[in-house]
Design a protein around this motif. Structure first.
Motif, PDB file in Angstrom:
ATOM      1  N   ILE A 234       0.804  -1.233   0.000  1.00  0.00           N
ATOM      2  CA  ILE A 234       0.000   0.000   0.000  1.00  0.00           C
ATOM      3  C   ILE A 234       0.830   1.274   0.000  1.00  0.00           C
ATOM      4  CG2 ILE A 234      -2.000  -1.118   1.067  1.00  0.00           C
ATOM      5  CD1 ILE A 234      -1.203   0.243   3.720  1.00  0.00           C
ATOM      6  N   PHE A 235       2.114   1.192   0.323  1.00  0.00           N
ATOM      7  CA  PHE A 235       2.991   2.355   0.252  1.00  0.00           C
ATOM      8  C   PHE A 235       4.088   2.046  -0.765  1.00  0.00           C
ATOM      9  CE2 PHE A 235       1.496   2.623   4.776  1.00  0.00           C
ATOM     10  CZ  PHE A 235       0.738   3.777   4.630  1.00  0.00           C
ATOM     11  N   PRO A 236       3.989   2.550  -1.977  1.00  0.00           N
ATOM     12  CA  PRO A 236       4.969   2.197  -3.017  1.00  0.00           C
ATOM     13  C   PRO A 236       6.429   2.369  -2.603  1.00  0.00           C
ATOM     14  CG  PRO A 236       3.116   3.326  -4.008  1.00  0.00           C
ATOM     15  CD  PRO A 236       2.899   3.390  -2.517  1.00  0.00           C
ATOM     16  N   PRO A 237       6.812   3.407  -1.792  1.00  0.00           N
ATOM     17  CA  PRO A 237       8.231   3.524  -1.429  1.00  0.00           C
ATOM     18  C   PRO A 237       8.709   2.447  -0.449  1.00  0.00           C
ATOM     19  CG  PRO A 237       7.081   5.635  -1.182  1.00  0.00           C
ATOM     20  CD  PRO A 237       6.033   4.574  -1.336  1.00  0.00           C
ATOM     21  N   THR A 238       7.782   1.755   0.246  1.00  0.00           N
ATOM     22  CA  THR A 238       8.190   0.819   1.297  1.00  0.00           C
ATOM     23  C   THR A 238       8.737  -0.469   0.702  1.00  0.00           C
ATOM     24  OG1 THR A 238       6.507   1.710   2.788  1.00  0.00           O
ATOM     25  CG2 THR A 238       7.466  -0.418   3.362  1.00  0.00           C
ATOM     26  N   ILE A 239       9.966  -0.818   1.136  1.00  0.00           N
ATOM     27  CA  ILE A 239      10.608  -2.056   0.699  1.00  0.00           C
ATOM     28  C   ILE A 239      10.268  -3.188   1.668  1.00  0.00           C
ATOM     29  CG2 ILE A 239      12.821  -3.177   0.223  1.00  0.00           C
ATOM     30  CD1 ILE A 239      13.946  -0.248  -0.113  1.00  0.00           C
ATOM     31  N   HIS A 240      10.446  -2.913   2.967  1.00  0.00           N
ATOM     32  CA  HIS A 240      10.272  -3.955   3.984  1.00  0.00           C
ATOM     33  C   HIS A 240      10.062  -3.288   5.336  1.00  0.00           C
ATOM     34  CE1 HIS A 240      10.716  -7.863   5.886  1.00  0.00           C
ATOM     35  NE2 HIS A 240      11.665  -7.401   6.675  1.00  0.00           N
TER      36      HIS A 240
ATOM     37  N   GLN B  71      10.917  -1.104  12.411  1.00  0.00           N
ATOM     38  CA  GLN B  71      12.011  -0.609  11.584  1.00  0.00           C
ATOM     39  C   GLN B  71      11.538  -0.644  10.137  1.00  0.00           C
ATOM     40  OE1 GLN B  71      15.768  -2.385  12.449  1.00  0.00           O
ATOM     41  NE2 GLN B  71      16.922  -0.837  11.334  1.00  0.00           N
ATOM     42  N   ILE B  72      11.695   0.475   9.439  1.00  0.00           N
ATOM     43  CA  ILE B  72      11.156   0.654   8.104  1.00  0.00           C
ATOM     44  C   ILE B  72      12.291   0.879   7.120  1.00  0.00           C
ATOM     45  CG2 ILE B  72       9.613   2.077   6.666  1.00  0.00           C
ATOM     46  CD1 ILE B  72       8.425   2.994   9.521  1.00  0.00           C
ATOM     47  N   TRP B  73      12.272   0.127   6.020  1.00  0.00           N
ATOM     48  CA  TRP B  73      13.198   0.359   4.892  1.00  0.00           C
ATOM     49  C   TRP B  73      12.355   0.851   3.720  1.00  0.00           C
ATOM     50  CZ3 TRP B  73      13.694  -3.530   8.381  1.00  0.00           C
ATOM     51  CH2 TRP B  73      14.961  -3.738   8.967  1.00  0.00           C
ATOM     52  N   ALA B  74      12.712   2.006   3.176  1.00  0.00           N
ATOM     53  CA  ALA B  74      11.919   2.587   2.089  1.00  0.00           C
ATOM     54  C   ALA B  74      12.816   3.451   1.220  1.00  0.00           C
ATOM     55  CB  ALA B  74      10.768   3.414   2.657  1.00  0.00           C
ATOM     56  N   THR B  75      12.313   3.801   0.032  1.00  0.00           N
ATOM     57  CA  THR B  75      13.056   4.689  -0.854  1.00  0.00           C
ATOM     58  C   THR B  75      12.566   6.121  -0.682  1.00  0.00           C
ATOM     59  OG1 THR B  75      11.497   4.234  -2.648  1.00  0.00           O
ATOM     60  CG2 THR B  75      13.513   2.917  -2.575  1.00  0.00           C
ATOM     61  N   ALA B  76      13.495   7.060  -0.811  1.00  0.00           N
ATOM     62  CA  ALA B  76      13.179   8.492  -0.793  1.00  0.00           C
ATOM     63  C   ALA B  76      14.032   9.134  -1.872  1.00  0.00           C
ATOM     64  CB  ALA B  76      13.480   9.101   0.578  1.00  0.00           C
ATOM     65  N   ASN B  77      13.364   9.770  -2.826  1.00  0.00           N
ATOM     66  CA  ASN B  77      14.075  10.371  -3.967  1.00  0.00           C
ATOM     67  C   ASN B  77      15.019   9.375  -4.640  1.00  0.00           C
ATOM     68  OD1 ASN B  77      12.846  12.903  -3.589  1.00  0.00           O
ATOM     69  ND2 ASN B  77      14.353  13.461  -2.040  1.00  0.00           N
ATOM     70  N   GLY B  78      14.555   8.128  -4.762  1.00  0.00           N
ATOM     71  CA  GLY B  78      15.338   7.116  -5.461  1.00  0.00           C
ATOM     72  C   GLY B  78      16.423   6.456  -4.639  1.00  0.00           C
ATOM     73  N   GLU B  79      16.590   6.865  -3.370  1.00  0.00           N
ATOM     74  CA  GLU B  79      17.604   6.255  -2.501  1.00  0.00           C
ATOM     75  C   GLU B  79      16.919   5.440  -1.407  1.00  0.00           C
ATOM     76  OE1 GLU B  79      20.531   8.888  -0.888  1.00  0.00           O
ATOM     77  OE2 GLU B  79      20.615  10.113  -2.693  1.00  0.00           O
ATOM     78  N   ALA B  80      17.507   4.290  -1.066  1.00  0.00           N
ATOM     79  CA  ALA B  80      16.952   3.447  -0.015  1.00  0.00           C
ATOM     80  C   ALA B  80      17.422   3.944   1.355  1.00  0.00           C
ATOM     81  CB  ALA B  80      17.379   2.004  -0.233  1.00  0.00           C
ATOM     82  N   LYS B  81      16.473   4.062   2.293  1.00  0.00           N
ATOM     83  CA  LYS B  81      16.757   4.554   3.653  1.00  0.00           C
ATOM     84  C   LYS B  81      16.100   3.619   4.664  1.00  0.00           C
ATOM     85  CE  LYS B  81      18.147   8.717   2.016  1.00  0.00           C
ATOM     86  NZ  LYS B  81      19.531   9.220   2.119  1.00  0.00           N
ATOM     87  N   ASN B  82      16.481   3.775   5.949  1.00  0.00           N
ATOM     88  CA  ASN B  82      15.725   3.076   7.000  1.00  0.00           C
ATOM     89  C   ASN B  82      15.681   3.897   8.266  1.00  0.00           C
ATOM     90  OD1 ASN B  82      17.647   1.647   9.182  1.00  0.00           O
ATOM     91  ND2 ASN B  82      18.690   1.625   7.211  1.00  0.00           N
ATOM     92  N   TRP B  83      14.592   3.724   9.044  1.00  0.00           N
ATOM     93  CA  TRP B  83      14.409   4.446  10.307  1.00  0.00           C
ATOM     94  C   TRP B  83      13.483   3.638  11.212  1.00  0.00           C
ATOM     95  CZ3 TRP B  83      12.075   5.803   5.753  1.00  0.00           C
ATOM     96  CH2 TRP B  83      10.686   5.862   5.739  1.00  0.00           C
ATOM     97  N   THR B  84      13.308   4.101  12.438  1.00  0.00           N
ATOM     98  CA  THR B  84      12.523   3.378  13.441  1.00  0.00           C
ATOM     99  C   THR B  84      11.439   4.273  14.017  1.00  0.00           C
ATOM    100  OG1 THR B  84      14.500   2.100  14.001  1.00  0.00           O
ATOM    101  CG2 THR B  84      12.687   2.022  15.561  1.00  0.00           C
ATOM    102  N   SER B  85      10.238   3.727  14.186  1.00  0.00           N
ATOM    103  CA  SER B  85       9.119   4.454  14.797  1.00  0.00           C
ATOM    104  C   SER B  85       8.455   3.576  15.838  1.00  0.00           C
ATOM    105  CB  SER B  85       8.076   4.849  13.747  1.00  0.00           C
ATOM    106  OG  SER B  85       8.550   5.854  12.889  1.00  0.00           O
TER     107      SER B  85
END
Length: 311
Positions: free
Chosen positions: A32-38, A52-66
């Motif tokens: 449901i969220f196209p940028p979300t990888i895992h 822990q979220i891995w997603a793309t932002a402006n074509g780059e893969a990032k990760n963060w925690t919420s």
């Protein structure tokens, strides 16, 4: 200290409970969220979780925690960033899903935030970013939850496994070292693998089909040595609108069980063009599963031979 509170909303053509479940169950996020990888649970207890979220932002893969607090009775999810990035000093918010009818709901997205040093210019920048991102995120969410709800019958998962008389690390290494697949796997023509952030890979690959045609694919992969590799394919063949999966390596009393799991959503718009006017959804499902399983089983077979050869 200035704390700003804002709200955005949108109406979706899907039942409220369905939309809540899609947002609450993080394994749905790649759908449901196209940028979300895992998405991975870092901590999980009744009604509370750290993800822990891995997603793309402006074509780059990032990760963060919420952190999130789930309230299924009221169709409400509270979230808060653990570490905010300047100029944001702190940010959190709430998803509230309200039934409009049996087949419609209102999705409300609330944010509260403050700026570093209470700087008015920083606050204005955050105002604009939250407004822009919330509008685009809600529009994309509506499209994708409506699609996910409608496509339940088109979504399926399957798994292929082999038993390996060897070490889990060796089987994992074979799958992880995809940059060597060109030499190791007959169906792989060329590979481009990058890993700018440890454990977060971009894999582009040209593979040969049985008819001799070559297909280019791109995936993002998240690695968990030496037991799992999760991925999301972002360039898709004509018969799929989604393809995610993971490789797992489980030690047993007799060796290792190595598995390849796939989750697919079929693209019905292309069935007739690819398989002929008389082809059905069942035909497309069988075709896609056979194609993916053929490659998975071939890769698992070579990984098994590699690991057993290193005993």
């Amino acid at each position: 200290m200035t704390i700003r509170e804002v709200e955005h909303e949108i109406t979706a053509a899907a039942p409220a409970e369905t939309v809540y479940r899609l947002i609450a169950e993080v394994e749905n996020w790649p759908r449901i969220f196209p940028p979300t990888i895992h998405v991975e649970h870092a901590e999980l207890e009744p009604g509370k979780e750290r993800i822990q979220i891995w997603a793309t932002a402006n074509g780059e893969a990032k990760n963060w925690t919420s952190r999130r607090v789930l309230d299924p009775a009221n169709l409400r999810i509270d979230f808060r960033q653990e570490v905010s990035t300047p100029p944001v000093a702190a940010m959190g918010g709430t998803w509230i899903i309200e039934p409009v009818s049996a087949t419609q709901c209102r999705i409300r997205l609330l944010h509260d935030y403050r700026a570093v040093h209470d700087d008015p210019a920083h606050l204005e920048w955050i105002d604009q970013a939250v407004d822009r991102n919330s509008r685009s995120e809600l529009a994309a969410l509506r499209t994708n939850v409506e699609r996910a709800h409608a496509e339940d019958a088109l979504t399926f998962s399957f798994e292929d496994s082999v038993t390996v008389d060897g070490a889990a690390k060796d089987v994992y290494d074979f799958i992880n070292e995809a940059d060597l697949w060109e030499q190791r796997l007959p169906h792989v023509a060329t590979v481009r693998l990058t890993e700018d952030t440890p454990g977060l890979q971009t894999l582009e690959m040209d593979t040969r089909a049985r008819d001799g045609s070559v297909h280019t694919t791109k995936s993002y992969r998240v690695t968990f040595p030496h037991h799992r590799i999760a991925y999301k394919q972002v360039t898709l063949p004509a018969l799929m609108t989604l393809h995610t999966g993971y490789w797992t390596f489980t030690e047993t009393d007799t060796g290792v069980t190595a598995s390849s799991q796939h989750t697919v959503v079929l693209n019905t718009a292309n069935i007739a063009r690819v398989l002929g006017d008389d082809a059905t959804v069942a035909d497309a499902r069988a075709y896609v599963q056979q194609a993916l399983s053929t490659n998975s089983r071939a890769t698992l077979g070579h990984a098994k031979a590699y690991a057993e050869g290193r005993r």
